[in-house]
Design a protein around this motif. Structure first.
Motif, PDB file in Angstrom:
ATOM      1  N   GLN A   1      -4.144   6.612   4.759  1.00 23.77           N
ATOM      2  CA  GLN A   1      -4.827   5.920   3.654  1.00 23.77           C
ATOM      3  C   GLN A   1      -4.679   4.410   3.783  1.00 23.77           C
ATOM      4  O   GLN A   1      -5.624   3.652   3.527  1.00 23.77           O
ATOM      5  CB  GLN A   1      -4.265   6.386   2.309  1.00 23.77           C
ATOM      6  N   THR A   2      -3.488   3.954   4.184  1.00 24.38           N
ATOM      7  CA  THR A   2      -3.277   2.521   4.379  1.00 24.38           C
ATOM      8  C   THR A   2      -4.206   1.996   5.452  1.00 24.38           C
ATOM      9  O   THR A   2      -4.821   0.942   5.309  1.00 24.38           O
ATOM     10  CB  THR A   2      -1.814   2.250   4.758  1.00 24.38           C
TER      11      THR A   2
ATOM     12  N   GLY B   1       1.872   4.407  -3.053  1.00 21.38           N
ATOM     13  CA  GLY B   1       1.673   5.837  -2.866  1.00 21.38           C
ATOM     14  C   GLY B   1       0.768   6.230  -1.719  1.00 21.38           C
ATOM     15  O   GLY B   1       0.506   7.418  -1.522  1.00 21.38           O
ATOM     16  N   ALA B   2       0.269   5.252  -0.955  1.00 20.67           N
ATOM     17  CA  ALA B   2      -0.645   5.604   0.130  1.00 20.67           C
ATOM     18  C   ALA B   2       0.135   6.090   1.346  1.00 20.67           C
ATOM     19  O   ALA B   2       1.183   5.542   1.669  1.00 20.67           O
ATOM     20  CB  ALA B   2      -1.484   4.388   0.506  1.00 20.67           C
ATOM     21  N   ASN B   3      -0.394   7.111   2.018  1.00 23.91           N
ATOM     22  CA  ASN B   3       0.222   7.519   3.281  1.00 23.91           C
ATOM     23  C   ASN B   3      -0.341   6.642   4.402  1.00 23.91           C
ATOM     24  O   ASN B   3      -1.187   5.794   4.167  1.00 23.91           O
ATOM     25  CB  ASN B   3       0.001   9.016   3.542  1.00 23.91           C
TER      26      ASN B   3
ATOM     27  N   SER C   1       0.827  -1.199   0.000  1.00 23.62           N
ATOM     28  CA  SER C   1       0.000   0.000   0.000  1.00 23.62           C
ATOM     29  C   SER C   1       0.867   1.255   0.000  1.00 23.62           C
ATOM     30  O   SER C   1       0.634   2.187  -0.778  1.00 23.62           O
ATOM     31  CB  SER C   1      -0.925  -0.017   1.216  1.00 23.62           C
ATOM     32  N   ALA C   2       1.886   1.281   0.858  1.00 22.58           N
ATOM     33  CA  ALA C   2       2.790   2.429   0.914  1.00 22.58           C
ATOM     34  C   ALA C   2       3.541   2.562  -0.398  1.00 22.58           C
ATOM     35  O   ALA C   2       3.705   3.656  -0.951  1.00 22.58           O
ATOM     36  CB  ALA C   2       3.776   2.281   2.072  1.00 22.58           C
TER      37      ALA C   2
ATOM     38  N   HIS D   1      -7.932   2.159   3.962  1.00 22.29           N
ATOM     39  CA  HIS D   1      -8.306   1.305   2.834  1.00 22.29           C
ATOM     40  C   HIS D   1      -7.849  -0.146   2.972  1.00 22.29           C
ATOM     41  O   HIS D   1      -8.401  -1.032   2.328  1.00 22.29           O
ATOM     42  CB  HIS D   1      -7.723   1.871   1.531  1.00 22.29           C
ATOM     43  N   ILE D   2      -6.825  -0.389   3.762  1.00 23.55           N
ATOM     44  CA  ILE D   2      -6.302  -1.761   3.860  1.00 23.55           C
ATOM     45  C   ILE D   2      -6.526  -2.355   5.250  1.00 23.55           C
ATOM     46  O   ILE D   2      -7.100  -3.428   5.384  1.00 23.55           O
ATOM     47  CB  ILE D   2      -4.783  -1.806   3.527  1.00 23.55           C
TER      48      ILE D   2
END
Lengths: 330, 268
Positions: B176-177, B171-173, B167-168, B180-181
């Protein structure tokens, strides 16, 4: 031209363990670069230094000329295909592929269109609605590939990308990855412990051992002219001749490597050294004969059709002086 | 010949066991409809629904119910936040004393409630904290956190590290991780843990008696009401409500975690 990735005297230590020890490499833009080595040799740590999940203890990692020192993984222009693929189980294939665009705030229709495009690139057009759990290993790998490519990375990192696939699938994927890399023109950096994979796919190969790079070169260079005994051993199918044997063969002193296919069998009493046949193995296009010469065993690959000696038979071995490659280090 | 059917004796024993466990609860329900208000008389002298109306019009019942719901809700929310964070730390990071922390978090549920209660009461006294809703919430949170933590930590362990890295990498910060995850993968376990925590808090008596001041939660109110020989069936009506309010979340939690055997992110 700027290198896609450059390591400038990079070390990464975990406590007293030197996982990566003073490594300097440059990876040219648009190349297919392999990091080859046994497990624990530091190749995966090098990959993680590029992706940003590890920071160097000392030295600099440059990505397109910029020091990536404090840049977190999510802000680097690189994407990774993970060894276990690391697909998100709760998202369908389309949303998995579109994830990178989603977290960047791309609107739904646009990112789904881009995801479909990537899926068709990896030949998974009809699979968008499935969950990762409903896919085979090879299909999951393609999804992981599409997901990493959707962000249009400048460098694609692949961690043992083919490790979990069976042999036949692996060979097909090798060709596909190679073709994909050529058509996209993106720099691919991949990590593998399989020398065959590294030599057949990469433009350049770096051989790792104990945190250091032992040799960097084209597959031909690595295969034909291994720099050290380790490389000759690891890349395989080369005989390593000790200084002793070299002297006996009249080839001067020092370590040397000798490809098995360069060794010929001659009647006893002739040739460079004498020995007895220890074993023989049929490998298809060639048969490999191991000859015991007293203090070492030398492998010789004989073309199909050559009459094979019985185990226990006394034979002579010979080779062209030019086939012997002197190694720089022991 | 072998048969899949259990022998008759075993069946009778099983039913007798179940009856012993659950018939007394039915008895409680039955007394809610009795016409006799001073003593519990069996068989019931007559049936009536008037106690429901009486209960409805008793302000003290509403007050106790309100307090119980408030306490349970706040403790649950507190437990969800702290329990999840604690589970994340214990399962994802390595730090000094990690094993000790995971043991200490579970301790309050192993400790007898009376000890937790006395300990908290003396602590509040020393710290000069007046007894209020807040002190009840703190008391309940000690065991609510355990329930949430236990549920979350199991799910966290199955969340593979490479998934978070992927996820990182894409591009996820951090937020966001998580959004969304992590959350979709531990969501059901949090819901289950939260429901159990709510139910536990809602019918807690022992810790509450030590940490409440003049306030009465519903179970405490029931305890007091039983000794007074006035409108006894009101207690039974309330008991029915308590059973329903605590049973439904526990049932929900059971169904949510039952299907939890599928592994998140282990996919090979």
């Amino acid at each position: 031209m700027t290198d896609a990735v450059a390591f400038d005297h990079v070390s990464r230590h975990f406590g007293s363990i030197r996982a990566v020890d003073d490594v300097s490499i440059s990876i040219a833009e648009g190349s297919f670069f392999a990091m080859l080595g046994p497990s624990g040799s530091g190749k995966t740590t090098c990959l993680r230094l590029i992706s940003g999940f590890e920071r160097p203890t000392s030295g600099r990692v440059l990505i397109f000329g910029e020091d990536s020192g404090a840049v977190p993984p999510n802000r680097r222009p690189v994407n990774t295909v993970f060894q276990d693929y690391a697909l998100f189980p709760h998202l369908d294939v389309r949303d998995n592929v579109a994830y990178g665009l989603m977290v960047r705030g791309e609107e739904k229709a646009r990112r789904h269109a881009a995801a479909e495009e990537m899926l068709s690139l990896v030949k998974l057009d009809a699979f968008g609605d499935r969950k990762p759990g409903q896919l085979s290993g090879g299909q999951r790998q393609r999804v992981a590939l599409a997901r990493a490519l959707v962000n249009r990375p400048k460098v694609l990192l692949l961690d043992e990308p083919l490790g979990a696939l069976d042999l036949k699938l692996r060979e097909a994927m090798q060709d596909e990855l190679k073709a994909l890399q050529r058509s996209l023109g993106i720099t691919f950096v991949f990590v593998t412990h399989d020398q065959g994979e590294a030599l057949s796919m990469a433009d350049r190969v770096a051989v790792f051992n104990e945190g250091r790079i032992v040799q960097v070169g084209t597959p031909e260079e690595i295969y034909q002219r291994p720099r050290t005994r380790f490389v000759a051993d690891f890349v395989g199918s080369a005989n390593v001749l000790s200084p002793d044997i070299c002297v006996r063969a009249g080839a001067g002193s020092g370590w040397a490597s000798l490809r098995a296919e360069a060794v010929r069998l001659v009647p006893p009493g002739e040739g460079v050294v004498q020995g007895t046949v220890a074993s023989r193995r049929y490998l298809g296009a060639v048969s490999r004969v191991h000859v015991d010469i007293g203090d070492a065993v030398i492998a010789a690959d004989l073309a199909a059709g050559t009459p094979l000696p019985e185990p226990g038979a006394t034979v002579g071995l010979t080779w062209d002086a030019t086939a012997l490659h002197r190694m720089e280090e022991a | 010949m072998h048969s899949d059917r259990a022998p008759l004796g075993l069946k009778i024993a099983a039913f007798a066991g179940l009856a012993f466990l659950h018939l007394p609860i039915l008895l409680i329900f039955a007394y809610a409809f009795t016409t006799e208000e001073r003593t519990y008389q069996w068989p019931l002298p007559g049936l009536t629904l008037k106690w429901f109306a009486v209960t409805w019009n008793r302000p003290d019942v509403w007050q106790a119910l309100g307090l119980s719901v408030r306490v349970a809700a706040i403790s649950t929310i507190l437990a969800l936040i702290l329990g999840t964070l604690c589970a994340a730390a214990v399962s994802r990071a390595r730090f000094f004393g990690r094993e000790a922390v995971s043991l200490l978090v579970i301790l309050p549920i192993a400790l007898p409630g009376i000890i937790t209660g006395i300990a908290l009461r003396s602590a509040f006294n020393i710290a000069d904290i007046p007894f209020s809703t807040l002190t009840i919430v703190l008391g309940h949170a000690t065991f609510c956190i355990v329930v949430v933590y236990n549920n979350a930590v199991a799910r966290f362990r199955r969340l593979s590290r490479s998934m978070l890295e992927a996820s990182a990498d894409l591009g996820a910060n951090g937020f966001q991780t998580f959004r969304h995850i992590v959350l979709p993968n531990i969501g059901t376990s949090l819901l289950a843990g939260g429901m159990l925590a709510f139910a536990l808090s809602f019918d807690e008596v022992i810790v509450t008696t030590f940490t409440a001041g003049q306030q009465q939660t519903l179970p405490i109110w029931m305890l007091e009401e039983l000794v007074r020989p006035r409108q006894r069936p009101v207690t039974n009506v309330v008991a029915m409500v308590v059973v329903l309010v605590t049973f439904l979340p526990i049932l929900g939690a059971y169904y949510l975690t039952r299907g939890g055997s599928e592994t998140a992110g282990g996919g090979k």
